[in-house]
Write an enzyme that holds these catalytic residues in place. Structure first.
Site, PDB file in Angstrom:
ATOM      1  N   CYS A   1      -3.775  -4.914   6.964  1.00  0.00           N
ATOM      2  CA  CYS A   1      -4.025  -5.618   5.708  1.00  0.00           C
ATOM      3  C   CYS A   1      -4.939  -6.810   5.986  1.00  0.00           C
ATOM      4  O   CYS A   1      -4.569  -7.728   6.718  1.00  0.00           O
ATOM      5  CB  CYS A   1      -2.709  -6.095   5.100  1.00  0.00           C
TER       6      CYS A   1
ATOM      7  N   PHE B   1       0.848  -1.179   0.000  1.00  0.00           N
ATOM      8  CA  PHE B   1       0.000   0.000   0.000  1.00  0.00           C
ATOM      9  C   PHE B   1       0.890   1.237   0.000  1.00  0.00           C
ATOM     10  O   PHE B   1       2.108   1.129   0.003  1.00  0.00           O
ATOM     11  CB  PHE B   1      -0.916  -0.002   1.232  1.00  0.00           C
TER      12      PHE B   1
ATOM     13  N   HIS C   1       1.283  -4.537   7.613  1.00  0.00           N
ATOM     14  CA  HIS C   1       1.647  -5.425   8.716  1.00  0.00           C
ATOM     15  C   HIS C   1       1.879  -4.556   9.946  1.00  0.00           C
ATOM     16  O   HIS C   1       2.993  -4.104  10.204  1.00  0.00           O
ATOM     17  CB  HIS C   1       2.908  -6.231   8.382  1.00  0.00           C
TER      18      HIS C   1
ATOM     19  N   THR D   1      -7.894  -9.670   4.221  1.00  0.00           N
ATOM     20  CA  THR D   1      -8.269 -10.354   2.986  1.00  0.00           C
ATOM     21  C   THR D   1      -9.777 -10.371   2.816  1.00  0.00           C
ATOM     22  O   THR D   1     -10.510 -10.753   3.733  1.00  0.00           O
ATOM     23  CB  THR D   1      -7.736 -11.805   3.007  1.00  0.00           C
TER      24      THR D   1
ATOM     25  N   ALA E   1      -7.833 -12.369  12.278  1.00  0.00           N
ATOM     26  CA  ALA E   1      -7.336 -13.548  12.991  1.00  0.00           C
ATOM     27  C   ALA E   1      -6.854 -13.164  14.393  1.00  0.00           C
ATOM     28  O   ALA E   1      -6.709 -11.984  14.713  1.00  0.00           O
ATOM     29  CB  ALA E   1      -6.193 -14.171  12.188  1.00  0.00           C
TER      30      ALA E   1
ATOM     31  N   THR F   1       4.415  12.168   7.943  1.00  0.00           N
ATOM     32  CA  THR F   1       5.807  12.554   8.138  1.00  0.00           C
ATOM     33  C   THR F   1       6.023  12.910   9.603  1.00  0.00           C
ATOM     34  O   THR F   1       5.222  13.642  10.192  1.00  0.00           O
ATOM     35  CB  THR F   1       6.166  13.772   7.259  1.00  0.00           C
TER      36      THR F   1
ATOM     37  N   SER G   1      -6.529  -7.847  -1.042  1.00  0.00           N
ATOM     38  CA  SER G   1      -6.106  -7.232   0.216  1.00  0.00           C
ATOM     39  C   SER G   1      -6.592  -5.787   0.266  1.00  0.00           C
ATOM     40  O   SER G   1      -6.440  -5.051  -0.708  1.00  0.00           O
ATOM     41  CB  SER G   1      -4.586  -7.241   0.325  1.00  0.00           C
TER      42      SER G   1
END
Length: 196
Positions: A47, A2, A101, A49, A63, A146, A40
């Site tokens: 992220c 991404f 992640h 699914t 999960a 930033t 995704s």
């Protein structure tokens, strides 16, 4: 992969526990006919699914690891999420490289509305603080930002009106918790330095 450029704000329509996962139904303005099963989508930086589609929503499953490491365990019906579809080859890389992640959760310790802009100050987990640098990039709730200042485990980011208007940041206050993903390049640089 991404970019941290949010392209929609989704609304949680349903949260359904299923054994050890949570099925989340997220209403969206995306054309769901253009979303493939298995695609995704970054949901406030996480992220996830796509496992099912509706005309105006998509379903994902969080999960146990996701629920343990991110803010997803606290998401409830009516909650808003920053959304971004996966990067395609040839797309503009407007933010920075984001994996979706999430590394952990940062606490918002202050919000200062400065007129046109807003400064947020965050407390990062101690294990992530070494990867946060002035003028570096960080992903917070799926938004590429930033870093302006760093002081130990605390750091700040300045958000422009466009970001506040097109993400969920308008509702974020001191005491909120946000998903944090440190810059992948900083992580790899630190790992390489361990072997010198």
């Amino acid at each position: 992969m991404f970019t941290g450029i949010v392209t929609d704000i989704g609304t949680l329509r349903a949260v359904e526990p299923r054994n050890d996962v949570r099925r989340l139904t997220i209403a969206t303005r995306y054309d769901t006919a253009s979303i493939d099963l298995g695609a995704s989508i970054a949901c406030s930086g996480v992220c996830l699914t796509v496992v099912a589609l509706q005309p105006d929503a998509f379903e994902v499953e969080a999960a146990p690891e996701t629920l343990a490491v991110t803010t997803a365990s606290g998401w409830s019906v009516g909650g808003r999420l920053n959304l971004e579809r996966a990067l395609k080859i040839g797309d503009e890389l407007g933010g920075h490289i984001v994996q979706g992640h999430v590394d952990g959760v940062a606490d918002v310790v202050a919000r200062e509305d400065l007129g046109e802009t807003t400064r947020f100050t965050f407390e990062a987990p101690e294990t992530l603080a070494p990867y946060i640098a002035i003028k570096g990039s960080v992903t917070l709730d799926g938004t590429s930002l930033t870093v302006n200042e760093v002081d130990g485990t605390r750091f700040s980011c300045l958000l422009i009106p466009h970001t506040l208007a097109h993400t969920t940041w308008d509702a974020v206050q001191a005491g909120s918790r946000v998903n944090i993903e440190v810059d992948m390049m900083a992580r790899y640089a630190a790992r390489l330095a361990e072997f010198r």
